[in-house]
Motif scaffolding. Sequence first.
Motif, PDB file in Angstrom:
ATOM      1  N   UNK A 144       0.673  -1.079   0.173  1.00 65.02           N
ATOM      2  CA  UNK A 144      -0.102  -0.137  -0.160  1.00 65.02           C
ATOM      3  C   UNK A 144       0.836   1.188   0.066  1.00 65.02           C
ATOM      4  N   UNK A 145       1.737   1.350   0.642  1.00 63.31           N
ATOM      5  CA  UNK A 145       3.013   2.393   0.661  1.00 63.31           C
ATOM      6  C   UNK A 145       3.543   2.250  -0.598  1.00 63.31           C
ATOM      7  N   UNK A 146       3.368   2.085  -1.848  1.00 65.13           N
ATOM      8  CA  UNK A 146       4.100   2.041  -3.029  1.00 65.13           C
ATOM      9  C   UNK A 146       2.745   3.376  -3.275  1.00 65.13           C
ATOM     10  N   UNK A 147       1.506   3.698  -3.508  1.00 64.60           N
ATOM     11  CA  UNK A 147       0.439   4.147  -3.912  1.00 64.60           C
ATOM     12  C   UNK A 147       1.426   5.753  -3.511  1.00 64.60           C
ATOM     13  N   UNK A 148       1.159   6.405  -4.068  1.00 64.53           N
ATOM     14  CA  UNK A 148       2.592   7.694  -3.859  1.00 64.53           C
ATOM     15  C   UNK A 148       1.073   9.000  -3.916  1.00 64.53           C
ATOM     16  N   UNK A 149       0.305   9.744  -2.993  1.00 63.49           N
ATOM     17  CA  UNK A 149      -0.771  10.180  -3.319  1.00 63.49           C
ATOM     18  C   UNK A 149      -0.624  12.010  -4.375  1.00 63.49           C
ATOM     19  N   UNK A 150       0.808  11.803  -4.721  1.00 63.47           N
ATOM     20  CA  UNK A 150       0.854  13.420  -4.911  1.00 63.47           C
ATOM     21  C   UNK A 150       1.622  12.595  -6.344  1.00 63.47           C
ATOM     22  N   UNK A 151       1.543  11.235  -6.889  1.00 61.41           N
ATOM     23  CA  UNK A 151       1.994  10.850  -7.848  1.00 61.41           C
ATOM     24  C   UNK A 151       1.875  11.782  -8.942  1.00 61.41           C
ATOM     25  N   UNK A 152       3.143  12.234  -9.572  1.00 58.46           N
ATOM     26  CA  UNK A 152       3.024  12.727 -10.521  1.00 58.46           C
ATOM     27  C   UNK A 152       1.875  12.048 -12.162  1.00 58.46           C
ATOM     28  N   UNK A 153       0.643  12.558 -13.140  1.00 54.91           N
ATOM     29  CA  UNK A 153       0.537  11.604 -13.790  1.00 54.91           C
ATOM     30  C   UNK A 153       1.332  11.497 -14.833  1.00 54.91           C
ATOM     31  N   UNK A 154       1.815  11.722 -14.843  1.00 56.96           N
ATOM     32  CA  UNK A 154       2.901  10.390 -16.242  1.00 56.96           C
ATOM     33  C   UNK A 154       3.817   9.744 -15.572  1.00 56.96           C
ATOM     34  N   UNK A 180       2.184   7.193 -13.712  1.00 54.39           N
ATOM     35  CA  UNK A 180       0.750   6.311 -13.588  1.00 54.39           C
ATOM     36  C   UNK A 180       1.056   5.213 -14.962  1.00 54.39           C
ATOM     37  N   UNK A 181       1.197   6.021 -15.548  1.00 50.26           N
ATOM     38  CA  UNK A 181       1.299   5.393 -17.342  1.00 50.26           C
ATOM     39  C   UNK A 181       1.791   3.562 -16.648  1.00 50.26           C
ATOM     40  N   UNK A 182       0.960   2.544 -17.518  1.00 51.14           N
ATOM     41  CA  UNK A 182       2.073   1.383 -17.307  1.00 51.14           C
ATOM     42  C   UNK A 182       1.628   1.242 -16.313  1.00 51.14           C
ATOM     43  N   UNK A 183       1.392   1.475 -14.873  1.00 52.38           N
ATOM     44  CA  UNK A 183       0.998   1.395 -13.224  1.00 52.38           C
ATOM     45  C   UNK A 183       0.371   0.273 -13.345  1.00 52.38           C
ATOM     46  N   UNK A 184      -0.084  -0.873 -12.550  1.00 54.26           N
ATOM     47  CA  UNK A 184      -0.413  -1.636 -12.748  1.00 54.26           C
ATOM     48  C   UNK A 184      -0.774  -1.532 -10.634  1.00 54.26           C
ATOM     49  N   UNK A 193      -8.827   5.024 -11.124  1.00 56.60           N
ATOM     50  CA  UNK A 193     -10.204   6.136 -12.808  1.00 56.60           C
ATOM     51  C   UNK A 193      -9.725   7.137 -13.354  1.00 56.60           C
ATOM     52  N   UNK A 194      -8.271   7.689 -13.127  1.00 54.00           N
ATOM     53  CA  UNK A 194      -7.682   8.494 -13.618  1.00 54.00           C
ATOM     54  C   UNK A 194      -7.132   7.393 -15.063  1.00 54.00           C
ATOM     55  N   UNK A 195      -6.562   5.908 -14.779  1.00 58.92           N
ATOM     56  CA  UNK A 195      -5.624   5.556 -15.421  1.00 58.92           C
ATOM     57  C   UNK A 195      -7.325   4.962 -17.489  1.00 58.92           C
ATOM     58  N   UNK A 196      -8.092   4.895 -16.587  1.00 61.75           N
ATOM     59  CA  UNK A 196      -9.228   4.087 -17.446  1.00 61.75           C
ATOM     60  C   UNK A 196      -9.702   5.278 -18.108  1.00 61.75           C
ATOM     61  N   UNK A 197      -9.655   6.060 -17.331  1.00 60.04           N
ATOM     62  CA  UNK A 197     -10.663   6.994 -17.707  1.00 60.04           C
ATOM     63  C   UNK A 197      -9.291   7.960 -19.056  1.00 60.04           C
ATOM     64  N   UNK A 198      -8.028   7.949 -19.353  1.00 58.69           N
ATOM     65  CA  UNK A 198      -7.494   8.566 -20.026  1.00 58.69           C
ATOM     66  C   UNK A 198      -6.904   7.194 -20.829  1.00 58.69           C
ATOM     67  N   UNK A 199      -7.347   5.958 -20.565  1.00 61.88           N
ATOM     68  CA  UNK A 199      -6.905   4.919 -21.521  1.00 61.88           C
ATOM     69  C   UNK A 199      -7.364   4.741 -23.113  1.00 61.88           C
TER      70      UNK A 199
END
Length: 545
Positions: A233-243, A245-249, A282-288
């Motif tokens: 769970x700690x691998x999730x960065x709440x402030x992650x850059x949108x770029x 997140x591409x390809x991240x499961x 949800x962002x990944x799916x919305x922009x996939x």
Amino acid sequence: MTAQRIALLIVPQPAAASGRAATAHADEEAYRKRLRDIGFDVWTLGPADRPQLERGLREAVARLPEDVQIAVFALGPSVGGTDDVHILPKDAPSDASQRPDMLDSEGLRLSDLLRRISQRRARDLVAVVDECQPAAGGRCDFDAAAGASGASIIGSERAGRRSPSGAPLAGRASLREPMLGAMAQEGESFLQSFAFLRRALSDSDLEPRASGSLTTSFAFLPQGFFAGLPSACNRIDPNADPASLRGVNLDPPIGACEAATATYPYARAFEDRRQAGREQRAFQKATASCEDGTAIASYSAAYPAGRFRGLVDNFSIDCNRKRDRQEADERRRREETDRQREVERQRQEDERRRREELDRQREAARLEQERLERERQALRAPASSASGWTLNFASNLLEIRPMMNDQYDAQKQTYTTIWRSRQHGDQVMMYVQISPNERCGSAQQYIAEQIRPRRGQVSRSQEVNSAPGRAGFVLEGRGTAVAQGSFDDRSFYDFATVRRDDRSTITNIGARFPAEYSDLYRAELLRMMNSMQLPNRDIFTNRCG
């Protein structure tokens, strides 16, 4: 480096002693689970009589390592005497709180316990006294209980008051629920835990109490505790850059957050990461893909003020523009298709006529092939054996030797049929031999032991399964034995097969022929093998049972 953390839970009286004692045992279970979840080693002591409890506490203190953080929980009723707080063991008289003169003989001084613990050079020493009841003429003096140990003590005392409005106060069975809430505040010191308790107990019949000074270096939940746990769970960065997140499961870390929030329902850090992970997914799916309009709409509905709302809206706008361009391109393609339609129609007509001509040619070739096949089949003759096999052979090419037409050798118990060539005589020999499998081995073993020693150069040696219920092995090459160690130059082909369920019968079909006639006689042998039908029950069945 984080110091070791140890909690001593003292439950001096059995659950059956009183309703308050029963509550103390339930408190012990809840505290034990919470403390273990947040990294404490937990030692529970009691219920016991005074000698046993004192001995148990001394032994526990003796086992404490140095330079550790120690939290002591005194659960159940304790009594405030004239100069200390006393823990009452299970053999204490029920009226001990009304007889202060009995406390030193019937109870255990909390100050003695804390003093002995402090001698172990604890890094931090705190204590929680769940409910202190002042004895007649006594008081719950937590400063006296702390003594020279340097311990910080938080506790409660049953209030003899009403709310300012005169309304009833909330009745609490123990300090457990607000204390668990205080313990769940990440990064809050012991001093801040007391402030939390004061707020939580403001409308209850328990009043918080504390020693004169409370440590700020001890926290039940140190700052960054949950971030330091080995959870995906700690691998999730709440402030992650949108770029990024591409390809991240995100499914595995979100699943880890679900598990973590189930284990630590009070951990805001895991809940924040879970929510952030869900929005990122949800962002990944919305922009996939522009094709998934539902995912775009779902993000906008679920996160109207989300971190990625602007990016999703821009993506939707770009998708609409792309769709408009695609529709314009599609119109142009349809117009081009219309212009070429007549040309395509003419081409298809020409192609139809060409196919019809090819079909006529193929049909004529097929009829000619059928005619030739009928002529060839008319020249094939049947052969059979008393052992049960049947096949057909080219009678214009081969003939069965009169003396070897299913010849039975009583000594060897073999059935042998041998063909010779009508054109090349004894230079060509084809044969079928049915015999008992004396060694009960596999087809490969039979080839290796009975055939291979009488053959020269091998070009092929491999397992061949001719039917689901049978196992076979083929040997092919050049050079067949004439005498001991002497080989001629003829090509050979040997195939042996046995049943899988009963190896009693070995079937060997093969041929020898001059190498220059291989194309003719090898092909005929394969046709004979393909036409061969073996009996459903071998003649030597059950010899290998």
